[in-house]
Every structure is written in C-alpha cells, then in structure tokens.
Design a protein around this motif. Structure first.
Motif, PDB file in Angstrom:
ATOM      1  N   LEU A   1      52.989  63.497  46.856  1.00 36.59           N
ATOM      2  CA  LEU A   1      52.474  62.318  47.616  1.00 36.59           C
ATOM      3  C   LEU A   1      51.323  61.847  47.140  1.00 36.59           C
ATOM      4  O   LEU A   1      50.900  60.730  46.815  1.00 36.59           O
ATOM      5  CB  LEU A   1      52.359  62.833  48.967  1.00 36.59           C
ATOM      6  CG  LEU A   1      53.488  63.127  49.790  1.00 36.59           C
ATOM      7  CD1 LEU A   1      53.128  63.651  51.291  1.00 36.59           C
ATOM      8  CD2 LEU A   1      54.270  61.784  50.048  1.00 36.59           C
ATOM      9  N   VAL A   2      50.200  62.900  46.543  1.00 33.64           N
ATOM     10  CA  VAL A   2      48.957  62.387  45.945  1.00 33.64           C
ATOM     11  C   VAL A   2      49.605  61.561  44.520  1.00 33.64           C
ATOM     12  O   VAL A   2      48.718  60.820  44.216  1.00 33.64           O
ATOM     13  CB  VAL A   2      48.201  63.642  45.714  1.00 33.64           C
ATOM     14  CG1 VAL A   2      46.732  63.275  44.975  1.00 33.64           C
ATOM     15  CG2 VAL A   2      47.732  64.123  47.057  1.00 33.64           C
ATOM     16  N   ALA A   3      50.388  62.397  44.091  1.00 30.92           N
ATOM     17  CA  ALA A   3      50.593  61.766  42.455  1.00 30.92           C
ATOM     18  C   ALA A   3      51.097  60.428  42.574  1.00 30.92           C
ATOM     19  O   ALA A   3      50.907  59.677  41.675  1.00 30.92           O
ATOM     20  CB  ALA A   3      51.495  62.856  41.912  1.00 30.92           C
TER      21      ALA A   3
ATOM     22  N   THR B   1      45.212  62.512  39.355  1.00 32.22           N
ATOM     23  CA  THR B   1      45.677  63.491  40.313  1.00 32.22           C
ATOM     24  C   THR B   1      44.737  64.847  40.274  1.00 32.22           C
ATOM     25  O   THR B   1      44.065  65.246  41.423  1.00 32.22           O
ATOM     26  CB  THR B   1      47.084  63.952  40.387  1.00 32.22           C
ATOM     27  OG1 THR B   1      47.814  62.791  40.869  1.00 32.22           O
ATOM     28  CG2 THR B   1      47.526  65.036  41.329  1.00 32.22           C
ATOM     29  N   PRO B   2      44.417  65.237  38.867  1.00 30.03           N
ATOM     30  CA  PRO B   2      43.709  66.735  39.240  1.00 30.03           C
ATOM     31  C   PRO B   2      42.287  66.210  39.443  1.00 30.03           C
ATOM     32  O   PRO B   2      41.501  66.933  40.339  1.00 30.03           O
ATOM     33  CB  PRO B   2      43.719  66.877  37.574  1.00 30.03           C
ATOM     34  CG  PRO B   2      44.973  66.315  37.142  1.00 30.03           C
ATOM     35  CD  PRO B   2      45.112  65.216  37.751  1.00 30.03           C
ATOM     36  N   VAL B   3      41.698  65.175  39.228  1.00 34.15           N
ATOM     37  CA  VAL B   3      40.374  64.644  39.854  1.00 34.15           C
ATOM     38  C   VAL B   3      40.217  64.432  41.029  1.00 34.15           C
ATOM     39  O   VAL B   3      39.365  64.826  41.808  1.00 34.15           O
ATOM     40  CB  VAL B   3      39.926  63.432  39.176  1.00 34.15           C
ATOM     41  CG1 VAL B   3      38.494  62.908  39.474  1.00 34.15           C
ATOM     42  CG2 VAL B   3      39.825  63.660  37.647  1.00 34.15           C
ATOM     43  N   VAL B   4      41.385  63.963  41.508  1.00 31.52           N
ATOM     44  CA  VAL B   4      41.533  63.808  43.190  1.00 31.52           C
ATOM     45  C   VAL B   4      41.335  65.143  43.711  1.00 31.52           C
ATOM     46  O   VAL B   4      40.712  65.277  45.012  1.00 31.52           O
ATOM     47  CB  VAL B   4      42.760  62.894  43.453  1.00 31.52           C
ATOM     48  CG1 VAL B   4      43.117  63.222  45.025  1.00 31.52           C
ATOM     49  CG2 VAL B   4      42.681  61.451  43.036  1.00 31.52           C
ATOM     50  N   TYR B   5      42.118  66.045  43.427  1.00 33.73           N
ATOM     51  CA  TYR B   5      42.117  67.509  43.971  1.00 33.73           C
ATOM     52  C   TYR B   5      40.877  68.278  43.848  1.00 33.73           C
ATOM     53  O   TYR B   5      40.283  68.825  44.759  1.00 33.73           O
ATOM     54  CB  TYR B   5      43.328  68.323  43.496  1.00 33.73           C
ATOM     55  CG  TYR B   5      44.566  68.361  44.313  1.00 33.73           C
ATOM     56  CD1 TYR B   5      44.712  68.986  45.453  1.00 33.73           C
ATOM     57  CD2 TYR B   5      45.547  67.119  43.772  1.00 33.73           C
ATOM     58  CE1 TYR B   5      45.901  68.737  46.205  1.00 33.73           C
ATOM     59  CE2 TYR B   5      46.501  67.113  44.716  1.00 33.73           C
ATOM     60  CZ  TYR B   5      46.922  67.993  46.085  1.00 33.73           C
ATOM     61  OH  TYR B   5      48.147  67.917  46.613  1.00 33.73           O
ATOM     62  N   LEU B   6      40.190  67.747  42.778  1.00 29.93           N
ATOM     63  CA  LEU B   6      38.918  68.621  42.713  1.00 29.93           C
ATOM     64  C   LEU B   6      37.971  67.791  43.613  1.00 29.93           C
ATOM     65  O   LEU B   6      36.879  68.517  44.364  1.00 29.93           O
ATOM     66  CB  LEU B   6      38.115  68.376  41.318  1.00 29.93           C
ATOM     67  CG  LEU B   6      38.812  69.290  40.306  1.00 29.93           C
ATOM     68  CD1 LEU B   6      38.335  68.896  38.840  1.00 29.93           C
ATOM     69  CD2 LEU B   6      38.614  70.804  40.656  1.00 29.93           C
ATOM     70  N   ILE B   7      37.929  66.590  43.809  1.00 29.40           N
ATOM     71  CA  ILE B   7      36.956  65.955  45.108  1.00 29.40           C
ATOM     72  C   ILE B   7      37.337  66.396  46.439  1.00 29.40           C
ATOM     73  O   ILE B   7      36.634  66.738  47.094  1.00 29.40           O
ATOM     74  CB  ILE B   7      37.146  64.550  44.804  1.00 29.40           C
ATOM     75  CG1 ILE B   7      36.671  63.784  43.493  1.00 29.40           C
ATOM     76  CG2 ILE B   7      36.411  63.708  46.054  1.00 29.40           C
ATOM     77  CD1 ILE B   7      36.938  62.282  43.271  1.00 29.40           C
ATOM     78  N   ALA B   8      38.623  66.352  46.680  1.00 29.60           N
ATOM     79  CA  ALA B   8      39.135  66.808  48.031  1.00 29.60           C
ATOM     80  C   ALA B   8      38.925  68.574  48.024  1.00 29.60           C
ATOM     81  O   ALA B   8      38.211  68.775  49.219  1.00 29.60           O
ATOM     82  CB  ALA B   8      40.595  66.877  48.060  1.00 29.60           C
ATOM     83  N   GLY B   9      38.614  69.185  47.085  1.00 28.84           N
ATOM     84  CA  GLY B   9      38.260  70.648  47.131  1.00 28.84           C
ATOM     85  C   GLY B   9      36.822  70.888  47.526  1.00 28.84           C
ATOM     86  O   GLY B   9      36.299  71.640  48.178  1.00 28.84           O
TER      87      GLY B   9
END
Length: 650
Positions: A38-40, A47-55
């Motif tokens: 869904l994120v992709a 996507t990898p940057v988005v997951y780091l921000i969310a993390g």
C-alpha cells in the motif's frame, strides 16, 4: 495498587515482558506484510525514506506511551491519559478513535492471512476465499481470547519470536542477494513519482503500525509489575521494529524496482502484482536456487502466522478498551462485564469480533488502511498532548487531584522517558511535542487527501458522540464528568478487614506489590499500617553500632513506602537492628507488641540452592502470631528498583 478483586469482577495481573512484547509486536511488526504494498503504491521509490520517517515518529510515540502507561497502569491507553489531563469527553474521543483502528486491525490482518496461504491453494488469494478464511480466523481467535489471557499470551509469545527471526532472516538474505543502491537511487523521481500529496499520504499509511503501542498500554492493568515491565516491553518493541523498518523496504525496492509504463506512468510490481502479499513477492524475486520453492512456502506460512498474531492482538486490545470504557460509563455496562467462568470480557470480544467480520467483507485494503490511520493518528495526537498537560500539572499542582479523581504522584516518583527540556519550571517532553506535531499533521493529511476516509471517519466519530451523549443523559451524567462504576459486593463474601498491618522488609529490599497489598488491607477501616526494615549487625559489633550505609538504605525503604501510600494513609516506619538469622524472631516480636492482625512480607528472590523460603520467612510462618500474607512478587534491592524505574538495566 493491589485491589480487592472478587472473582468475575476484574482483570488479573498475569502478564510479563514476553506477553506484552509479543502482543504488541503482533500488531506493530505485522503491518509491513500488507502495508508495504500500500505504501509503495503511493511512495514508489521513496518507500524506504517513508518508512524511516514513520519509524522516527513511531519511536516518539512509543516513548509517550511508555511514560504515561507506566505512571497510570490501567486499560484504556490514550483514553486513560486524556481523562487525567483533561476530562471525560476528550477521553471518549480518544477511545472511540482507538476502537475504530482496533476493529480494522482485526479485519485487515485476518483478511490478508489467506492471501499468503494461497501459495498452497490459489483460491485463498481470491474472493470469496479470502473473506471466508478471514472470518473463520476471527471466530477462532475470539474463542481463544474468551478462554483466557494466559493461553492466548503463551501462543503469542511463541509465534512472535519465530516471526521476528523470519523477518530478520529475510532482511539478511536480501542485503546479500538483491540490495542495490544504484537501483534505489534510480527509483526516485522526486515530486514527479511520487507527487508531494502521495508522499505525505504514504507516510500516514506507513504509520498504521503504531497500534501495537496502544495494545501494551491497554494491557498495563494486567502487567505483573507495570513500572518495571512496561518500559522494558516498549523498548524491545521499538528495537525490533526499527531493525526491520530500516532495511526491508530497501530490499523490496531493489528486488521490485520502479519502472515506467508505455504511457509515461511510474509503477512497481510491489504495488500491483504483489499488492496482496508484498513480502512473498520479495522472496519470489530472490535467486535462491533449489531453495526457492521451499522458501516461498516458508514465508507464506510465517507471514500468515504474524498476521494471525496481529488479528489476535487487535481482539485482545479492543476487549480491554471496551472494559475500560464501560468502567467509566462511556459505553453500556453489559459490554464491560467479565465472564465469571473465564475472567475475560467475553461479551466485548464476541461483539467486536462480529463487527470485524462485517467490515472485512468488502476487502478494500487501501480504504481500510487510511481509515485505520484516521483513528490511530487522532488517538496518538491526544496521547502526546495529554502527556504534555500531565507534565505541566505535575510541576505546578503538587499532590493535587487531577481530573478523574486521581492524585498526582510526587514529582520525584514520576517515571520519565528521556529527552526533556526545562521550560519555566516544567520538564517538557520533546518527544511528545515532536511526535504530537507529526501525528496531528498526518491526521489532517489523511482527511485532506482521502475524501472517503474523511466522511467515513467523521461519521464514525459523530455516531460515537451521539451514543455517548444519549447514554450519559440517560444516566444523568455531565458529558465531561468522570464517573467510575463501583463494583458490586459479591453475595456471601466480605472483604478481609484488619485494624493493624505490619509490613516487613529485610536488608534494604523493597516491594511495591507487598506495600499495595498491605495498604488495601489496612484501608478497609483506616487501619494502623507499620513498616519495619531490618538491618543485620555482625556478631563482632555492638547491637547499637552505627552502620551508616545500611541504615540510610533502610530509611530510604521506609520513605519509599510512605510515598507509595500517599497522604491518605499514615505509615509508621522503624529500622530494627538484628543479629544474623534473628530477623524472623524480631518481626514476630514487633507484631505481638503492636497487636498487629496481619503481617505482610514479600517472597525472597530465588536462591541458587532452589530453596523457596528464606530463614526469616520460615520463622515467621512457624510462629505465626497473627495472619501472615506472603506476596508472590519477590522483593528487590531498593537501588536496583530505582535503576529499573529510571529505565536502566534491572
């Protein structure tokens, strides 16, 4: 604090770190199995940057929940925090938002289990096989949770360990086999694919995994030692999630890169072909040779397993949330009722399990994800703001009552998460400020960018408020008034009553659980509560010899007991010097002289010899001048408890 809890009327404190961690990780770690696709679809190469921000925002939120749930260990999560910081109406909105994303957690997790099991039988990955399979899973897990917490928690712990190991293995294999930094850079077409709006929306979708943090706070009332175990469980969850979030999305975009279609659009198979099972898509695009088929079967089973844990954690959390809302008269009393046979909120589990089955039927994963984010971001924003407000009250309202008739602990006894700055006498939690701004922005973004979610989410909140308003009016309660249900007395059973209680500690050890038990026993009549702590004097010294360090520690134990009791109960403290192996005899003598009706002592820590009782306990139990109550939680050295409370190693 320990409470008189007749059978059938309350939740038991049975959960340890393993149960708290596994239940939370079942929610937090599972989201990547369906949210990655869904994120992709929105973030593409980012996507990898988005997951780091969310993390990063996840860490801030975890710190807020660790502090608030440790200081107020009861079911309710952000609802409980808002009650103490503001009022009952704000508490209800937080709880109703939680209710929304818990129900969707159950539905979306159960719905994706058949998709991963489709590697064995393809019809499971298509409608109606996925819907039927999901409904069967929810029904099964509801029965497991009704049977009892302990059985469910043991299952969760085993599955969580196996699934985390599998995710870690996938990450390691991916780094060595498919990770390509050149591909990751080529995937990025900044502000073209994704656009600014899609990038922001993808962050809100990635943040749906936060619900596991709410799960730990909802289970705080059932944790054996909340002050020590909740921060530890939160820390393990954060560590595990950040290890996975930091690498697996990058591996996925290396294996399934962004490509340009004939009409100029950008896409990735992660969001199309493998949207229903993105992790399985990663494995299928690894060159594993003769292990390829076996690896696909293995990942299919393990992905289904962790989604099973997530669905179970959702049922687990929503049932406890309902119990809490029922206690504070936010929902009808019948929903919070505890089953006398299983001692679990069976009615709530059945009702919300059924609702999860209903919302699962359409199977629209992207809509469910954004609706999930709507409820979650609202609850987390309220939690952050509530902690900031509680910190301010702590600094400026020493020992005054907070809304909800809860007395503020003394400032030095308040557990604080790290990362604070002092502003005008208040320790402001930086993590709550940053996290609150992030979750508020995400909540606004998901409504602004997804109109359907805005209408449905606001409709859900309006429906909840209408039911809350009517229920409160029928009860004759104000909307902002806190009114907790008083547990009815059990027919034929009377609480134990003691006019005098003696609590005995040895050699600088202390137990909050033993103090809580003694306080409850003495509180029935406003009884006399005495605390003694023994100091052993070696044979070669006079019995009245000065032992500064030991006596200072013993005095600290007494002060800790007085702080735990608060202003409502007077505590008499005394340091008693004894010879080796004479502590038990002295405790008995003190009890006789004070005409104590009950002696409360904690269990000693387990010894290498395997002996359960200490010499002191054997003497006290052998002479038994009155009722002797042994608390099952072992006493620990006071300094060790202080380190644990500050977040240090235990």
């Amino acid at each position: 604090m320990a409470r008189y809890r007749p059978k059938g009327l309350g939740l038991e404190r049975v959960l340890g770190v393993g149960a708290l961690f596994s239940t939370a990780y079942g929610n937090v770690g599972s989201s990547i199995y369906y949210a990655l696709g869904l994120v992709a679809a929105f973030a593409l190469g980012m996507t990898p940057v988005v997951y780091l921000i969310a993390g990063g925002l996840f860490v801030m939120t975890a710190m807020t929940y660790a502090e608030a749930a440790t200081n107020f260990p009861e079911a309710g999560g952000s609802s409980s925090f808002a009650r103490r910081a503001f009022n009952e109406l704000v508490s209800f909105f937080a709880a109703w938002g939680q209710m929304l994303n818990y129900i969707i957690t159950v539905a979306i997790s159960a719905f994706f289990v058949p998709h991963y099991l489709a590697v064995f039988w393809e019809p499971l990955g298509e409608s109606p096989g996925d819907v039927i399979g999901g409904i069967v899973i929810v029904a099964f897990l509801s029965v497991i949770n009704i049977v009892g917490v302990t059985e469910s928690a043991r299952l969760n712990f085993l599955l969580a360990i196996v699934d985390f190991a599998t995710q870690l293995l996938l990450l390691v294999l991916g780094v060595f086999l498919v990770l390509n930094f050149t591909t990751l850079i080529d995937n990025i077409h900044l502000w073209q694919a994704p656009t600014v709006g899609d990038f922001v929306l993808s962050i809100t979708i990635a943040m749906i995994s936060y619900t596991g943090i709410e799960t730990i706070s909802n289970l705080a009332e059932e944790a054996r030692e909340p002050r020590r175990l909740i921060p530890r469980a939160m820390g393990f969850v954060v560590l595990a999630v950040m290890v996975i979030y930091s690498g697996l999305p990058a591996v996925a975009l290396s294996a399934l890169p962004v490509t340009e279609t004939a009409n100029g659009d950008f896409t990735t198979q992660l969001a199309t072909t493998y949207a229903g099972d993105p992790i399985l898509g990663i494995v299928e695009n690894m060159d594993l040779g003769f292990l390829q088929t076996a690896a696909q079967y293995y990942v299919g089973v393990l992905a289904a397993t962790i989604l099973l844990i997530a669905s179970n954690a959702g049922i687990f959390g929503v049932s406890r949330l309902t119990y809490s809302m029922g206690q504070y008269q936010q929902l009808p009393d019948g929903l919070r009722r505890i089953s006398p046979q299983f001692r679990t909120p069976a009615v709530a589990i059945g009702v919300f399990g059924a609702i999860a089955c209903i919302v699962m039927i359409p199977g629209q994963a992207d809509f469910l994800a954004t609706l999930y984010a709507f409820g979650a971001m609202l609850s987390f924003t309220i939690a952050h703001v509530s902690l900031i407000a509680l910190r301010w009250r702590l600094a400026h309202s020493r020992m005054r009552k907070l809304p909800g008739d809860v007395e503020v602990e003394r400032e030095e006894a308040w557990y604080r998460a790290p990362l604070n700055i002092r502003v005008r006498g208040t320790e402001v939690p930086v993590f709550a400020v940053v996290g609150g701004l992030g979750t508020l922005a995400a909540w606004i973004a998901v409504m602004g960018l997804y109109t359907t979610t805005l209408f449905v989410g606001m409709g859900w909140m309006a429906l909840g408020f209408a039911s809350y308003y009517l229920f409160r009016r029928r009860k004759g309660l104000e909307l902002t008034e806190t009114s907790k249900v008083t547990l009815p007395p059990v027919v034929g059973a009377e609480p134990v009553r003691y006019a005098g209680v003696l609590v005995a500690f040895e050699e600088g050890t202390y137990s909050e659980d033993a103090m809580a038990t003694a306080l409850k026993l003495a509180a029935h009549r406003g009884g006399d509560l005495r605390v003694i702590t023994t100091v052993t004097v070696p044979q070669h010294l006079d019995i009245s010899a000065s032992l500064p360090e030991a006596e200072a520690t013993a005095q600290a134990v007494i002060e800790a007991a007085r702080q735990w009791a608060g202003r409502g109960q007077r505590v008499r403290g005394r340091i008693v010097k004894v010879r080796p192996d004479e502590a038990g005899h002295r405790i008995v003598r003190e009890a006789v002289e004070a005409r104590t009706q009950a002696i409360v002592m904690p269990m000693p820590e387990r010894r290498p010899s395997g002996k359960v009782l200490s010499k002191t306990l054997e003497v006290v139990l052998g002479k038994r001048p009155c009722r002797v109550i042994i608390d099952s939680v072992p006493a620990r050295p006071l300094r060790e408890r202080a380190r644990s409370a500050d977040g240090g190693p235990a």
